[in-house]
Design an enzyme around this catalytic site. Structure first.
Site, short mmCIF file in Angstrom:
data_model
loop_
_atom_site.label_atom_id
_atom_site.label_comp_id
_atom_site.label_asym_id
_atom_site.label_seq_id
_atom_site.Cartn_x
_atom_site.Cartn_y
_atom_site.Cartn_z
N ASP A 494 3.38 34.44 -42.36
CA ASP A 494 3.66 34.56 -43.79
C ASP A 494 4.35 35.92 -43.97
OD1 ASP A 494 3.57 34.11 -46.55
OD2 ASP A 494 1.68 35.19 -46.74
N ASP A 856 -2.39 35.39 -44.97
CA ASP A 856 -3.45 36.10 -45.69
C ASP A 856 -4.58 35.17 -46.15
OD1 ASP A 856 -2.28 34.72 -47.73
OD2 ASP A 856 -1.40 36.47 -48.71
N ASP A 860 -2.02 29.79 -47.42
CA ASP A 860 -1.74 29.36 -46.05
C ASP A 860 -2.90 28.56 -45.45
OD1 ASP A 860 0.61 31.03 -46.16
OD2 ASP A 860 -0.73 32.72 -45.91
#
Length: 1225
Positions: A494, A856, A860
């Site tokens: 990410d 994080d 996700d």
């Protein structure tokens, strides 16, 4: 068997159901109907008794055999037993009894008329499941979920939830006033309690399960044989070790059970208030809640169920689910009158109305229509929290080649044992030994090949790796995945909070006026942001809350709000309009804010931010005004679509690109005045009505700096030839710039922008390829599409594809055959929704990549669960969002995890090879001794098994990981040529040396056959000497061959050779660099090896009668002992040279593969090879269109909108959870 049955005999369970919060696909299962048969059951019982419980044990391991032998197939509606079979590659079976529930036990009369529904919900499966007039229903309980038999659909359907087919109107009007007390009772009986109960398993039950493990049963059989042969010391040692192992396993399982029980126990004891139809409010324990109940939310509360908000707003903390403790605002479900499903009505953003079980309500905001209310959607294990607990209780099997190969290896060793069994039968029968001795000794040889310490030894590497990871603040809830980390060759990251700093710094604003961008306001100047619509939007358009006097919420919102220098207060009489809820937030200018004609802004209504929608909006009222204003913020491209075109500056794309190419995070803001004057109208506003015909206000520019660890880590991964990919929800141009600045896209490499468009009325879907050129003109970077060619760059890919989530979706639907070509070189994926992130990870896995995902833990979750190794950067010690959690919030954890994974994998391979060779060494030596009806002595086995092998196995894996990542991975499968050759050649060396020693000792001048005279021999060794001449003694006598004879020159010769061989192969198989530190850094292991070797040589050359008597040896000449030692050392030298210079020589194997044309079977390797030979690839200046299906090249025939490709067709998928391969026995 099932295929020949009737159609009604088989059905599907969980067809296509998905839990939307966690992107966790419920496992599709086939269910087969069976009816108990009395005669069959009686015969099976008799057979179990006659076999002393062996048949029952087989049924315990294979439940399907129990069903097939005890029952007969029948239609499911008549079945009293069902057999479930998973549709994954493991094809696991589960047996379940059908339970019959009777509604006549309820204390109130129930209509038996088939036309009268029992529950008001017309969609409910309960009405279709209850048989009338019997008032009975049939159900099964599978992994804590209850399924009832639907008499109309002829299949088992899940209960304990409201059907998704309910519309917004149904939820408000059917359930809005609550359920009657009668309907509550019916639902309680059918759905079961709203409880997530984790039973603390009794110790005796855990003990029985452990003892009945196939390995322990085999071990019990082995120990019985050994004890019957008088091998008391070794048997007792193994029993002690086994008991310790079982106790530790039971203790660990018990602790996990207690911990999980304590974690969920409070969930079942929450006092709640519900609205009962016709009776008003009623307090009850949360375990009595049923789907359809109306739950009153008074304030702070831990949610005991999943519920949909129907009135008022509330703020919840979903940290338990996402790992990110940021307040999330929930809004009520709109009162739409259409018949569309309520989830479809809200599109991808329906989660904003749902309160998930296990999350914390931290603030409620009642509307003018009474208290905050929510309708119970799901109860018990059907809830979001229930799903997470079930994923821990029932982990999916881990699909990793190591475990399936290990199982095959064990089967091979067992087959070797069977061959030894028949060999022993032949030898002993030939010598006319008694049937009892023949059978006993044959069974004894059967047990030699499979070492009893194998299960414990294979897990030690993982245990050591887990401890080392914990020291680096990386926590693991799925230890079996550590080995899988050693195979990772692609890592997805990410961007925000992972590659870049989590916090954003305000850089400036770019307001608009008269359809043009104005002068930039820089925050670095220290001047306050001037008042205007842009300032009002920044002050009000956010999801921040005031909690205990502190402003809390998303970091981006916090920074934006701080930039206005305004402050937040609770509503008070001075600024509150009549009828307004006292929970509304008031925003007022702070002391350092610029002069404002507006004294305060009140936020009346909020449409929260969604990753899928990429925007949020609010309805606010300025103090002193009668009208209302709508403000929106979000991704610039998204916001611009909702604005009137004449208000968006013509140079908007260029201005946006100017900032994004410099790596800035850009947010757009918009506004419109609403044409309504009544406060009551605001509550009924639809999002579509608010988010239309807006006026574009300008851009908010924020800096998002790279973390200092990002570049070195990405460089380290690149040097290790591990691909890195960025998957972000941010702007595409920002992502490209961050990828270049971080080194993810190396210097000299080109980025090709892939832009795909949906089919239109008269045009098919298209995909355009644009070359992003790094040209600088006055500091501005821009895209130029021309006839440029892509240069060749040595040492890696010279081009990288970049695309948005929208383009990915179009390519997935209309150009699926292009997707593998793009993914092989795809590096940047921007504006990706959570669902698209999961899909992308899965598509990488289909190309045979081992995928790691680092994020994080917020948006996700799905991708973290889908990846082979998901690493969540969270402050929590163990986040349910992913298998691994790093408390250090940067990506340094990724190389650490890969290093430890490689070390654990290599250790597992080394231990497995060692134990295989240990079994083979003992097997060959025992075969030779059996030839003359002899075997090793008690202490000889004890020395090899406990003092050497057990200690080696427990310490071999403790060697630490090598500090530098090698540019290649360790072997990923046991059945690979180097490993098989290693075992085969070492077996050959062992066989040659032992056979030569066996026959050469017979040629020695002092050799004679020792049978019954062994005691006499030792008794007459008063003049014990290494140079004793044994030829002069007459030991022949009239002794007969006795099974179990120990004293012999053959065993005295073979034992030191076999023992030294066991020590030397432990050294040979403990390879250090490039995946582990050198062997000498493992101090305990090195000490044990040296000690064992020293002790063996000491025993070999000692002249102590007590040692020889205890070890059951016969003294030999010193020269023969030297010969034994030389033979063992020569074998070591040859084996070491072959292993190190040939079998572990990577360059040699690469050359062999190249010369003989062997290529990797991995999909991504095949595509790389094909594309390297394709002169037309990559395309850089063309547009492709989807075909009409004639050529089939650009169509995805398997795609069914809006679902992804069917997942039940045997495609390779990463499993979110795991199971030890030994349970497959």
């Amino acid at each position: 068997m099932e295929e020949d049955s009737k159609k009604d005999h088989r059905a599907l369970l969980n067809p296509g159901e998905e839990n939307e919060l966690n992107d966790f696909l419920l496992l599709l299962q086939e269910v087969f109907g069976y009816r108990s048969h009395t005669l069959r059951s009686a015969l099976c019982f008799i057979a179990s008794v006659l076999t002393c419980g062996v048949l029952w044990l087989v049924f315990f391991w294979r439940p399907q055999w129990r069903v097939w032998t005890n029952c007969i197939p029948c239609p499911l509606q008549e079945a009293d037993t069902v057999l479930l079979r998973t549709t994954d590659e493991f094809q696991r079976y589960i047996r379940k009894k059908v339970i019959c529930l009777c509604l006549s036990t309820l204390k109130f009369p129930i209509s038996k008329n088939p036309g009268d529904p029992l529950v008001a919900d017309r969609h409910s499966v309960i009405n279709k499941a209850i048989l009338k007039p019997e008032l009975k229903l049939r159900c099964i309980q599978v992994q804590k979920i209850r399924y009832v038999w639907d008499n109309l659909e002829k299949q088992f359907q899940k209960v304990g939830l409201l059907e998704d087919s309910n519309s917004c109107y149904d939820i408000h009007h059917t359930f809005g006033l609550g359920l009657t007390s009668e309907e509550q009772e019916i639902r309680r009986l059918v759905c079961g309690p709203n409880a997530i109960e984790v039973e603390i398993q009794p110790i005796w039950k855990l003990l029985v399960k452990q003892v009945l493990n196939p390995f322990y049963v085999f071990q019990a059989f082995t120990l019985t044989l050994w004890l019957s042969q008088g091998y008391i010391e070794y048997s007792v040692a193994v029993i002690i070790l086994s008991v310790i192992s079982i106790i530790l396993s039971v203790y660990d399982l018990r602790q996990q059970s207690v911990k999980l029980h304590n974690l969920v126990e409070d969930h079942n004891k929450v006092q709640v208030t519900v609205n009962v139809k016709g009776k008003g409010l009623q307090e009850l324990e949360s375990c009595h809640l049923v789907p359809g109940d109306v739950l009153i939310l008074p304030g702070k509360l831990s949610l005991p169920c999943d519920a949909v908000l129907i009135n008022g707003n509330c703020v919840v903390n979903e940290g338990m689910l996402t790992g990110e403790s940021i307040p999330v605002t929930k809004t009520p479900l709109p009162q739409s009158e259409n018949t569309m499903s309520w989830k479809s009505h809200s599109l991808e953003d329906y989660r904003r109305h749902v309160l998930f079980c296990g999350t914390e309500v931290i603030q409620v905001k009642p509307s003018g229509q009474g208290p905050v209310r929510a309708v119970v959607l799901q109860t018990g294990y059907n809830t979001a929290k229930g799903d997470l607990v079930r994923s821990i209780l029932y982990p999916r099997p881990l699909n990793f080649k190591l475990y399936s190969d290990a199982f095959k290896f064990i089967v091979f060793l067992a087959c070797l044992g069977v061959l030894g069994f028949f060999y022993a039968l032949g030898v002993y029968m030939y010598h006319e030994a008694s049937p009892r001795d023949t059978t006993t000794m044959a069974l004894l040889l059967l047990t030699v090949t499979v070492p009893p310490v194998l299960p414990a030894a294979l897990t030690t590497g993982i245990v050591y790796a887990q401890k080392r990871l914990k020291k680096k603040k990386i926590f693991c809830i799925s230890p079996q995945r550590i080995n899988m980390c050693g195979q990772i060759n692609l890592v997805c990251f990410d961007k925000t909070g992972t590659l870049t700093e989590d916090g954003l710094d305000l850089w400036g604003t770019v307001p608009t006026a008269d359809n043009c961008f104005q002068e930039v306001h820089s925050f670095a100047s220290g001047k306050a942001l001037p008042w205007g619509p842009l300032c009002a939007a920044m002050a009000s358009c956010h999801s921040l809350i005031l909690l205990d006097g502190t402003v809390q919420g998303d970091p981006l919102d916090l920074k934006m709000f701080e930039g206005t220098a305004w402050k937040m207060e609770d509503c008070n009489v001075e600024y509150c309009t009549f009828g307004m809820s006292d929970s509304n937030v008031i925003l007022k200018p702070g002391p350092t804010a610029s002069q404002s004609p507006v004294a305060a802004i009140t936020v009346l209504c909020q449409f929260p931010f969604s990753s899928a929608l990429q925007r949020m909006s609010v309805v606010a009222q300025l103090a002193g005004e009668d009208r209302f204003h709508a403000y929106m913020k979000g991704a610039p491209e998204t916001v611009a679509r909702f604005c009137r075109s004449e208000t968006v500056p013509k140079n908007f794309p260029q201005e946006l690109r100017n900032y994004t190419m410099q790596g800035f995070r850009v947010i757009a803001l918009a506004h419109k005045a609403l044409k309504m004057g009544m406060l009551s109208e605001v509550a009924n506003l639809a999002r579509d009505e608010v988010e239309s015909e807006l006026t574009f206000l300008g851009l908010l520019i924020m800096e998002n700096r790279l973390k200092k660890e990002t570049k070195p880590v990405l460089k380290e991964l690149s040097e290790a030839r591990i691909r890195t990919v960025m998957i972000t929800g941010d702007n595409l141009q920002t992502a490209i710039t961050v990828a270049r600045n971080s080194g993810m896209v190396p210097r000299g490499s080109q980025v090709i922008l892939v832009e795909a468009n949906e089919p239109k009325e008269f045009a098919p879907a298209s995909v355009t390829w644009q070359l992003v050129e790094n040209q600088e003109d006055g500091g501005e970077t821009y895209i130029n599409v021309g006839n440029s060619s892509v240069p060749d760059v040595e040492g890696g890919s010279s081009y990288h594809f970049a695309m948005s989530g929208k383009s990915y979706q179009v390519i997935f639907q209309h150009f699926y055959s292009l997707l593998p070509k793009i993914l092989v070189n795809g590096t940047i994926f921007a504006r990706m929704s959570p669902g698209q992130k999961s899909s992308l990870v899965e598509e990488f896995q289909k190309l045979n990549y081992y995928v790691g995902m680092c994020g994080d833990g917020a948006n996700d979750c799905g991708a973290l669960k889908m990846a082979h190794a998901g690493i969540s950067l969270s402050e929590q010690e163990a986040s349910v969002a992913s298998p691994f959690t790093s408390k250090t919030a940067n990506i340094k954890c990724v190389p650490h995890l890969i290093k430890e994974g490689r070390a654990a994998l290599v250790s597992s391979f080394g231990v497995f090879k060692y134990l295989t060779m240990y079994g083979i060494i003992q097997f060959i030596a025992t075969l030779l001794l059996y030839w003359q009806l002899q075997l090793f002595g008690n202490y000889q086995y004890l020395m090899q098994d406990v003092a050497i092998t057990l200690m080696v196995c427990l310490t071999m894996s403790s060697t630490q990981a090598y500090p530098k990542l090698a540019p290649y991975r360790p072997a990923g499968q046991l059945l690979s040529p180097p490993l098989l050759l290693s075992v085969f050649l070492n077996s050959c060396f062992t066989c040659i040396v032992q056979i030569c020693a066996f026959f050469f000792v017979k040629q020695q001048p002092w050799y004679f056959e020792v049978y019954r005279c062994s005691e006499c021999l030792l008794a007459n060794q008063s003049d014990f000497s290494t140079n004793v001449n044994l030829r002069g003694k007459n030991w022949t006598g009239n002794a007969t061959l006795t099974p179990g004879s120990i004293l012999s020159f053959e065993s005295t010769t073979l034992w030191p050779i076999a023992t030294i061989n066991c020590i030397t192969i432990a050294f040979i198989f403990s390879k250090g660099k490039p995946f582990r530190k050198p062997i000498y850094t493992n101090y305990i292991f090195s000490f044990l090896l040296v000690s064992a070797l020293g002790l063996t040589i000491f025993i070999l050359f000692s002249d102590f009668q007590d040692i020889y008597r205890g070890m059951e040896f016969i003294p030999t000449s010193t020269s023969w002992r030297v010969s034994i030692l030389v033979a063992a050392l020569v074998q070591f030298c040859v084996a070491f040279f072959v292993e190190d210079a040939i079998l572990q020589n990577r360059e040699l194997w690469v050359w062999i593969k190249k010369e003989f044309g062997f290529y990797s079977k991995s999909q991504y390797k095949s595509w790389q090879k094909k594309l390297a030979e394709d002169a037309t690839w990559p395309p850089t200046h063309r547009t492709d269109y989807s075909g009409d299906g004639e050529n089939g090249f650009y169509t995805n025939l398997g795609y069914e909108s809006p679902e992804q490709l069917p997942r039940e067709k045997g495609e390779f998928r990463a499993q979110s959870t795991e199971q030890h391969f030994f349970t497959r026995l």
